[in-house]
Motif scaffolding. Structure first.
Motif, short mmCIF file in Angstrom:
data_model
loop_
_atom_site.label_atom_id
_atom_site.label_comp_id
_atom_site.label_asym_id
_atom_site.label_seq_id
_atom_site.Cartn_x
_atom_site.Cartn_y
_atom_site.Cartn_z
N UNK A 1 0.84 -1.20 0.00
CA UNK A 1 0.00 0.00 0.00
C UNK A 1 0.87 1.24 0.00
N UNK A 2 0.64 2.10 -0.98
CA UNK A 2 1.37 3.35 -1.12
C UNK A 2 0.68 4.43 -0.28
N UNK A 3 1.32 4.84 0.80
CA UNK A 3 0.71 5.84 1.68
C UNK A 3 0.55 7.19 0.98
N UNK A 4 1.37 7.46 -0.03
CA UNK A 4 1.22 8.71 -0.78
C UNK A 4 -0.12 8.73 -1.52
N UNK B 1 4.57 9.10 3.28
CA UNK B 1 4.53 8.85 1.84
C UNK B 1 5.08 7.48 1.45
N UNK B 2 5.50 6.71 2.42
CA UNK B 2 6.21 5.45 2.17
C UNK B 2 5.26 4.32 1.76
N UNK B 3 5.82 3.30 1.13
CA UNK B 3 5.03 2.09 0.86
C UNK B 3 5.06 1.16 2.08
N UNK B 4 3.93 0.50 2.33
CA UNK B 4 3.81 -0.40 3.47
C UNK B 4 3.38 -1.78 2.99
N UNK B 5 3.90 -2.78 3.67
CA UNK B 5 3.54 -4.17 3.41
C UNK B 5 2.60 -4.58 4.53
N UNK B 6 1.38 -5.00 4.17
CA UNK B 6 0.34 -5.30 5.16
C UNK B 6 -0.25 -6.68 4.87
N UNK B 7 -0.26 -7.54 5.87
CA UNK B 7 -0.88 -8.85 5.69
C UNK B 7 -2.38 -8.67 5.46
N UNK B 8 -2.90 -9.37 4.48
CA UNK B 8 -4.32 -9.23 4.14
C UNK B 8 -5.15 -10.16 5.03
N UNK B 9 -5.59 -9.58 6.14
CA UNK B 9 -6.53 -10.26 7.04
C UNK B 9 -7.94 -9.97 6.52
N UNK B 10 -8.94 -10.55 7.15
CA UNK B 10 -10.33 -10.29 6.74
C UNK B 10 -10.66 -8.80 6.84
N UNK B 11 -10.23 -8.15 7.94
CA UNK B 11 -10.47 -6.71 8.11
C UNK B 11 -9.77 -5.89 7.04
N UNK B 12 -8.55 -6.27 6.71
CA UNK B 12 -7.80 -5.55 5.68
C UNK B 12 -8.48 -5.72 4.32
N UNK B 13 -8.91 -6.93 4.01
CA UNK B 13 -9.60 -7.18 2.74
C UNK B 13 -10.84 -6.31 2.61
#
Length: 100
Positions: free
Chosen positions: A11-14, A45-57
Motif C-alpha cells: 500500500x502506497x501511503x502517498x 509517503x512510504x510504501x507499506x507491506x500489510x498482511x491481508x486479514x479479513x479486516x484488511x480485505x
C-alpha cells in the motif's frame, strides 16, 4: 504438504493516506518498506507491506484510490520485505545517487 500462501498488500501511503487509520484500527501485521528510522514526512509517503486479514480485505474493497497491489506468497513477511526493498530505489538520469 505445501505451505499455504499468505496475501500481502503493498500500500502506497502517498496514494492512500488512510492506511494509518487501517493500521491503528485493525492492527494487522505490517511493516514499512523503507529502512527505519524514517523522518515523519517520509513515513507519510512510504510504501507499506500489510498482511491481508479479513479486516484488511474489507478495507481494501472500499478504496477508490490507486493504493497498490496484493501479492500471494509462501515466504514470510520478512523475506518478502527484503525482496521488495530492491524495488524502492530508482536512478534518475543525471543524478549520481539513487532516490526513493
Amino acid at each position: 504438504m505445501a505451505k499455504p500462501e499468505t496475501g500481502y498488500a503493498i500500500i502506497d501511503a502517498a496514494s492512500e493516506p488512510d492506511i494509518f487509520s487501517l493500521l491503528d484500527e485493525c492492527n494487522p501485521p505490517a511493516c514499512c518498506l523503507y529502512s527505519e528510522p524514517l523522518q515523519p514526512d517520509m513515513a507519510e509517503l512510504a510504501p507499506y507491506l500489510v498482511e491481508v486479514t479479513e479486516d484488511v480485505r474489507k478495507w481494501l474493497d472500499t478504496r477508490n484510490t490507486p493504493w497498490g497491489m496484493v501479492v500471494y506468497t509462501t515466504v514470510t513477511m520478512r523475506e518478502l520485505r527484503h525482496h521488495l526493498r530492491k524495488f524502492t530505489m530508482v536512478i534518475i538520469p543525471g543524478q549520481e545517487k539513487p532516490v526513493f
